[in-house]
Enzyme design. Structure first.
Site, PDB file in Angstrom:
ATOM      1  N   PRO A 131       0.759  -1.218   0.000  1.00  0.00           N
ATOM      2  CA  PRO A 131       0.000   0.000   0.000  1.00  0.00           C
ATOM      3  C   PRO A 131       0.801   1.285   0.000  1.00  0.00           C
ATOM      4  O   PRO A 131       1.551   1.580   0.928  1.00  0.00           O
ATOM      5  CB  PRO A 131      -0.801  -0.095   1.287  1.00  0.00           C
ATOM      6  CG  PRO A 131      -0.190  -1.199   2.075  1.00  0.00           C
ATOM      7  CD  PRO A 131       0.967  -1.717   1.335  1.00  0.00           C
ATOM      8  N   GLU A 132       0.622   2.057  -1.018  1.00  0.00           N
ATOM      9  CA  GLU A 132       1.013   3.458  -0.995  1.00  0.00           C
ATOM     10  C   GLU A 132      -0.308   4.227  -0.989  1.00  0.00           C
ATOM     11  O   GLU A 132      -1.361   3.621  -0.828  1.00  0.00           O
ATOM     12  CB  GLU A 132       1.886   3.798  -2.207  1.00  0.00           C
ATOM     13  CG  GLU A 132       3.189   3.011  -2.201  1.00  0.00           C
ATOM     14  CD  GLU A 132       4.172   3.424  -3.280  1.00  0.00           C
ATOM     15  OE1 GLU A 132       4.110   4.593  -3.726  1.00  0.00           O
ATOM     16  OE2 GLU A 132       4.979   2.592  -3.682  1.00  0.00           O
TER      17      GLU A 132
END
Length: 272
Positions: free
Chosen positions: A2-3
């Site tokens: 996750p960014e």
DNA sequence: ACGGATGTTCGCGC
DNA sequence: CGCGCGAACATCCG
């Protein structure tokens, strides 16, 4: 995974899944994701609750319930929220689960346990040091080129490492920093302090463009619902493409290590 | 088969 | 204080 874009999708999915529903029960096995907090408190305060609001700041999720409890959640490297239909088997590595009145289960999976869930009061979520320490969020606050330039000018680190500093700008990770630098035509190893005002302007637009591009391509379908997804092909322009031709000029993409992370770049489009 | 890499962050030491 | 490195952990790839 996750960014910022994945965390944004997690926020949207959780709003859909939890909105208008009651949490019949909540529980979690003992695990590191509750470090600094208490898994039993998690179960206790969420029992019978319903969602009030969810916000994202950088890579953090802030989740508030009507009874006044709140969760601070970071997905770490492999965290992901999934929805499991009533009666369906849970996937592996579930670290916390919410059983809804509908029988559906909303579960937090995290294989590598780098993620975190902490229980707080909803009204103090935004005052937590983790959130106060974040720089501006590109989607919420925009990216101010002048401010970006000023912050970069103070750092001797490679510009790519600086872009991943959450206190400077909140939400960029290895992929988004790599992609934005490619779009802006800036070599990732350039000292942050060498970025000109004009380059900072291009970088500011490139950051937004890269985030919006990723949001768009990942936004199709309800892929966050749990199904065994076939391994998708790399949807990025140069991230993970060292050895392949640059999509813009055809030159072979190279990679270097910066701040312990691999960075791909086109030696022609991103000269030193 | 096994070493190395993987979308993150923190804490330590210089 | 700024910066670099290793650790936390499990899986996948070559």
């Amino acid at each position: 995974m996750p960014e910022l874009p994945e965390v944004e999708f997690a926020a949207r999915a959780l709003r859909r899944w939890l909105g208008g529903r009651r949490i019949a029960s909540a529980d979690a096995p003992e695990s590191r994701i509750f470090r600094g907090s208490d898994r039993k408190e998690f179960s206790r305060v969420l029992q019978g609750e319903s969602l009030d609001w969810i916000e994202r700041r950088g890579k953090y999720l802030l989740i508030a319930f009507r009874g006044g409890a709140g969760l601070l959640n970071h997905l770490g490297m492999t965290g992901k929220w999934v929805r499991v239909p009533p009666g369906a088997p849970l996937p592996s590595h579930v670290r916390a689960r919410l059983e809804l009145d509908s029988g559906e289960v909303v579960a937090y999976r995290d294989t590598r346990l780098f993620g975190r869930i902490a229980v707080h009061r909803a009204d103090e979520l935004f005052s937590l040091p983790e959130i106060r320490g974040l720089g501006p969020d590109p989607l919420v606050d925009g990216v101010d080129a002048a401010r970006l330039h000023e912050r970069l000018a103070r750092s001797q680190r490679p510009v790519k490492v600086a872009l991943m500093d959450q206190a400077l700008l909140a939400g960029l990770g290895n992929i988004q920093a790599t992609e934005a630098l490619f779009l802006a035509g800036i070599h990732p190893a350039r000292p942050a302090s060498s970025i000109s005002e004009k380059e900072a302007k291009e970088l500011a637009s490139a950051i937004l463009e890269s985030l919006q591009h990723t949001l768009k391509i990942q936004g199709e379908g309800d892929s966050i619902t749990y199904v065994e997804e076939p391994r998708a092909e790399n949807p990025f322009r140069i991230y993970g493409r060292a050895g392949s031709p640059c999509p813009r000029c055809g030159t072979t993409i190279e990679k270097i290590e910066l701040g312990g992370r691999t960075s791909a770049f086109c030696p022609r489009c991103q000269p030193r």
